[in-house]
Design an enzyme around this catalytic site. Structure first.
Site, PDB file in Angstrom:
ATOM      1  N   PHE A 133       0.845  -1.186   0.000  1.00 21.14           N
ATOM      2  CA  PHE A 133       0.000   0.000   0.000  1.00 21.14           C
ATOM      3  C   PHE A 133       0.880   1.235   0.000  1.00 21.14           C
ATOM      4  CE2 PHE A 133      -4.592   0.954   0.687  1.00 21.14           C
ATOM      5  CZ  PHE A 133      -5.094  -0.181   0.075  1.00 21.14           C
ATOM      6  N   GLN A 189      -6.950  15.136   3.433  1.00 21.03           N
ATOM      7  CA  GLN A 189      -6.317  14.251   2.455  1.00 21.03           C
ATOM      8  C   GLN A 189      -7.167  14.089   1.199  1.00 21.03           C
ATOM      9  OE1 GLN A 189      -5.920   9.708   2.801  1.00 21.03           O
ATOM     10  NE2 GLN A 189      -3.850  10.422   3.227  1.00 21.03           N
ATOM     11  N   HIS A 215      -7.496  11.766  -2.119  1.00 24.09           N
ATOM     12  CA  HIS A 215      -7.099  10.480  -2.688  1.00 24.09           C
ATOM     13  C   HIS A 215      -6.906  10.686  -4.183  1.00 24.09           C
ATOM     14  CE1 HIS A 215      -7.010   6.250  -3.733  1.00 24.09           C
ATOM     15  NE2 HIS A 215      -7.053   5.926  -2.449  1.00 24.09           N
ATOM     16  N   LEU A 255     -14.508   6.084  -4.818  1.00 25.92           N
ATOM     17  CA  LEU A 255     -13.105   5.681  -4.678  1.00 25.92           C
ATOM     18  C   LEU A 255     -12.766   4.477  -5.553  1.00 25.92           C
ATOM     19  CD1 LEU A 255     -10.364   5.804  -3.134  1.00 25.92           C
ATOM     20  CD2 LEU A 255     -11.390   4.220  -1.483  1.00 25.92           C
ATOM     21  N   GLU A 280      -6.720   2.105  -3.581  1.00 26.96           N
ATOM     22  CA  GLU A 280      -5.267   2.040  -3.734  1.00 26.96           C
ATOM     23  C   GLU A 280      -4.803   0.620  -4.047  1.00 26.96           C
ATOM     24  OE1 GLU A 280      -1.998   3.591  -0.623  1.00 26.96           O
ATOM     25  OE2 GLU A 280      -3.482   5.026  -1.318  1.00 26.96           O
ATOM     26  N   ARG A 282      -0.407   9.479  -0.642  1.00 29.73           N
ATOM     27  CA  ARG A 282      -1.542  10.089  -1.324  1.00 29.73           C
ATOM     28  C   ARG A 282      -1.365  11.589  -1.520  1.00 29.73           C
ATOM     29  NH1 ARG A 282      -6.153   6.749   2.079  1.00 29.73           N
ATOM     30  NH2 ARG A 282      -5.881   4.768   0.977  1.00 29.73           N
ATOM     31  N   HIS A 291     -10.801  12.665   0.610  1.00 29.72           N
ATOM     32  CA  HIS A 291     -10.996  11.294   1.083  1.00 29.72           C
ATOM     33  C   HIS A 291     -11.037  11.177   2.598  1.00 29.72           C
ATOM     34  CE1 HIS A 291     -10.884   6.959   0.993  1.00 29.72           C
ATOM     35  NE2 HIS A 291      -9.715   6.899   1.593  1.00 29.72           N
ATOM     36  N   ARG A 309      -2.373  10.663   6.189  1.00 29.21           N
ATOM     37  CA  ARG A 309      -2.582   9.266   6.581  1.00 29.21           C
ATOM     38  C   ARG A 309      -2.107   8.327   5.484  1.00 29.21           C
ATOM     39  NH1 ARG A 309      -6.186   5.354   5.515  1.00 29.21           N
ATOM     40  NH2 ARG A 309      -7.744   6.687   4.490  1.00 29.21           N
TER      41      ARG A 309
END
Length: 592
Positions: free
Chosen positions: A117, A231, A233, A243, A246, A286, A354, A389
């Protein structure tokens, strides 16, 4: 007005709320635990989480590596004592979830399967295909059913926290079906209401994520922490904001500009770029990927659409078999919402809001500075996420700190007396406010949808991926204007049964408060760090701003911002590096 009482009251029925309810019931089965949720728990936003949950599972991984990745990815804004507790307890929570029935993917030899990730230097993301949140929430919900002390108030909307003698002692809530307004008192309240992505126009967040809990806490007197860190994304569908996980890039997807070029190799997502880095550059953090998109757009390398510029996510080379096995939900979303098949076609994507790194300020056990008030999940800021994050840290965060908050609240509640008559007076006053300001008001001229759209455009323009003083000040002035206009909002529906217009009005009030806090904190932080990028202050400034912002609301609605030092335990601030070996180099220097 009906009044009900419990020992512990949870607001929010998602992953953090259900885990906290289980923890409280386990601490003391004699305590009465209630979960108030504005949707049926299985419709909470946790259900839409796709990619996975981070936890050390492999012999060649370590807790130190997970902690360093989290701290570096958060640009050293993370409280390191909280991060160390988090990485230690996350694998235990994920194993417990499996014992309760969560079907983690496994390797042929039986070991837990993990995937890469973004921002992680090792594979440590547990997953259940690409429907991880769905399976986690099912597991938690089914587990709560065996605990007799847990009572649910499904489809109740909380409008106010009841505070007496400096202690939170319950809530006022509307039953959406009937419109009945009632007080629910408690010796401890835990907020688990999620984030506030709907403050922005393009977001992966569901319609229920309006910052309710953040605004409730701030209005009651609790500070919000690090609200400037929002954040984006990098891969949301352009119209809906849905979404594309990821995990699609973890399995080998490419990010392509209009020329079909893997543009991320041109940006600071690693050191010199040998072949291994080129293969993994799509798994940068991100914030960096979203910023790279803006740069590509400025260079004229994006694809214009009616919903703004996009780039492409390419999964075609992965093949139908792998996509169906590990990314079935991605394929389903693309077919249903974009009318394309990722097996044979490129996916148009753009950065969309996000996650909120900021939220209600809590300690390592979920306790806020207000007695009797706790928070966990995205509504809270512990802080383990810092300025950015890392993907797959949010689901285990719900588990770890949901459990901690549940334990702490249960211990606190066991020593408290039942709420007194002053709380009931507050509840009666809240009923009068709701009726006079909304249900019985006939003179309001402002429309909810108009104000909401203006708010979303304002905050996107002023406090988006890149910010600067002039745009932030302009946004602050506009939000203040919208708050004044909100006082004149009018409803067409003055009934009580399923009055969703009333709920929308109350949510808009919460969103305006949250938007104001985001802008105020962004204006005060004169540096660039993680998801907070100031074009007029492009450098990180650890001398002045290695500190959490705390924003408080006074009785007249004005905001004040001050700062709290970040807790450093082992890893002193350093350069954010991505690529093999970066974490090992940084671990050689520790704070005594």
């Amino acid at each position: 007005m009906e009044i009900r009482s419990h020992d512990i009251l949870l607001v929010g029925g998602g992953g953090a709320g259900l885990r906290a309810a289980i923890a409280a019931a386990e601490v003391n089965p004699k305590l009465s635990v209630a979960v108030v949720s504005k949707v049926y728990p299985m419709r909470s936003h946790t259900v839409s989480a796709e990619g996975g949950a981070a936890g050390v599972a492999k012999p060649d991984d370590s807790l130190d590596e997970h902690a360093y990745d989290t701290i570096s990815g958060g640009d050293w804004m993370c409280d390191q004592d909280a991060v160390e507790a988090f990485v230690k307890e996350a694998p235990l929570e994920l194993l417990q979830l499996e014992r309760w029935g969560c079907p983690w993917n496994r390797e042929p030899d039986g070991h837990i399967a993990v995937r890469a990730f973004g921002g992680m230097t090792n594979k440590r993301t547990w997953f259940a295909a690409d429907k991880t949140g769905f399976h986690m929430l099912h597991t938690l919900f089914q587990t709560t059913l065996k605990y007799q002390p847990i009572t649910r108030y499904d489809e109740y909307f909380v409008t106010k926290l009841l505070v007496d003698d400096g202690r939170v002692q319950g809530v006022v809530a509307i039953e959406i079906m009937s419109g009945k307004i009632q007080a629910i008192t408690a010796k401890a309240v835990i907020l688990c209401t999620g984030g506030c992505g709907r403050v922005f126009p393009f977001t992966t967040n569901a319609n229920i994520k309006n910052g309710d809990g953040m605004a409730l806490a701030q209005r009651a007197g609790a500070p919000l922490k690090d609200m400037e860190f929002v954040q984006y994304h990098p891969t949301g569908l352009p119209f809906t904001g849905i979404l594309i996980t990821e995990a699609a890039r973890a399995e080998g997807g490419y990010m392509l500009n209009k020329d079909g070029y893997r543009y991320l190799q041109d940006y600071d997502l690693g050191k010199p770029q040998p072949t291994p880095v080129l293969r993994s550059m799509e798994l940068g953090p991100r914030d960096r990927l979203s910023q790279a998109f803006v740069k590509e757009d400025q260079k004229g390398r994006t694809i214009p659409t009616e919903y703004g510029p996009v780039v492409h996510l390419d999964l075609r080379h992965l093949g139908e078999k792998l996509i169906n096995a590990k990314l079935p939900f991605v394929r389903e979303l693309c077919v249903k919402y974009q009318n394309i098949d990722p097996v044979t076609e490129l996916i148009p994507v753009r950065p969309v809001v996000h996650y909120m790194m900021g939220g209600v300020s809590t300690d390592i056990n979920g306790a806020t500075p207000m007695a009797g008030l706790y928070a966990a999940g995205e509504v809270a800021c512990v802080s383990i996420n810092g300025a950015n994050r890392l993907g797959s840290n949010s689901l285990p965060e719900c588990l770890v700190f949901g459990a901690r908050a549940g334990h702490a609240a249960a211990e606190f509640a066991a020593s408290q007396k039942a709420p007194n008559g002053s709380v009931w007076t507050q509840a009666t006053n809240e009923v009068l406010r709701l009726e006079q300001q909304y249900l019985h008001k006939t003179s309001g001229r402002e429309r909810i949808a108009t104000l909401r759209e203006e708010m979303q455009k304002t905050i996107e323009a002023g406090a988006g991926i890149y910010r600067e003083e002039a745009s932030l000040k302009q946004a602050r002035q506009k939000i203040q204007e919208l708050q004044e206009r909100f006082e004149n909002v009018g409803l067409d529906d003055h009934g009580r049964t399923f009055n969703t217009e009333l709920i929308s009005a109350l949510e808009l009030g919460f969103m305006l408060d949250v938007a104001q806090s985001i802008i105020e904190c962004a204006l005060y932080r004169a540096e660039s760090r993680g998801a907070h990028q100031r074009t007029d202050f492009p450098k990180r400034d650890d001398q002045k701003f290695l500190a959490h912002s705390l924003v408080r609301r006074s009785s007249d609605g004005s905001l004040s911002v001050d700062y709290l030092p970040v807790k450093i335990t082992h890893w002193p601030p350093g350069e954010r590096k991505y690529g093999e070996g970066s974490h090992k180099a940084s671990k050689q220097t520790k704070v005594s």
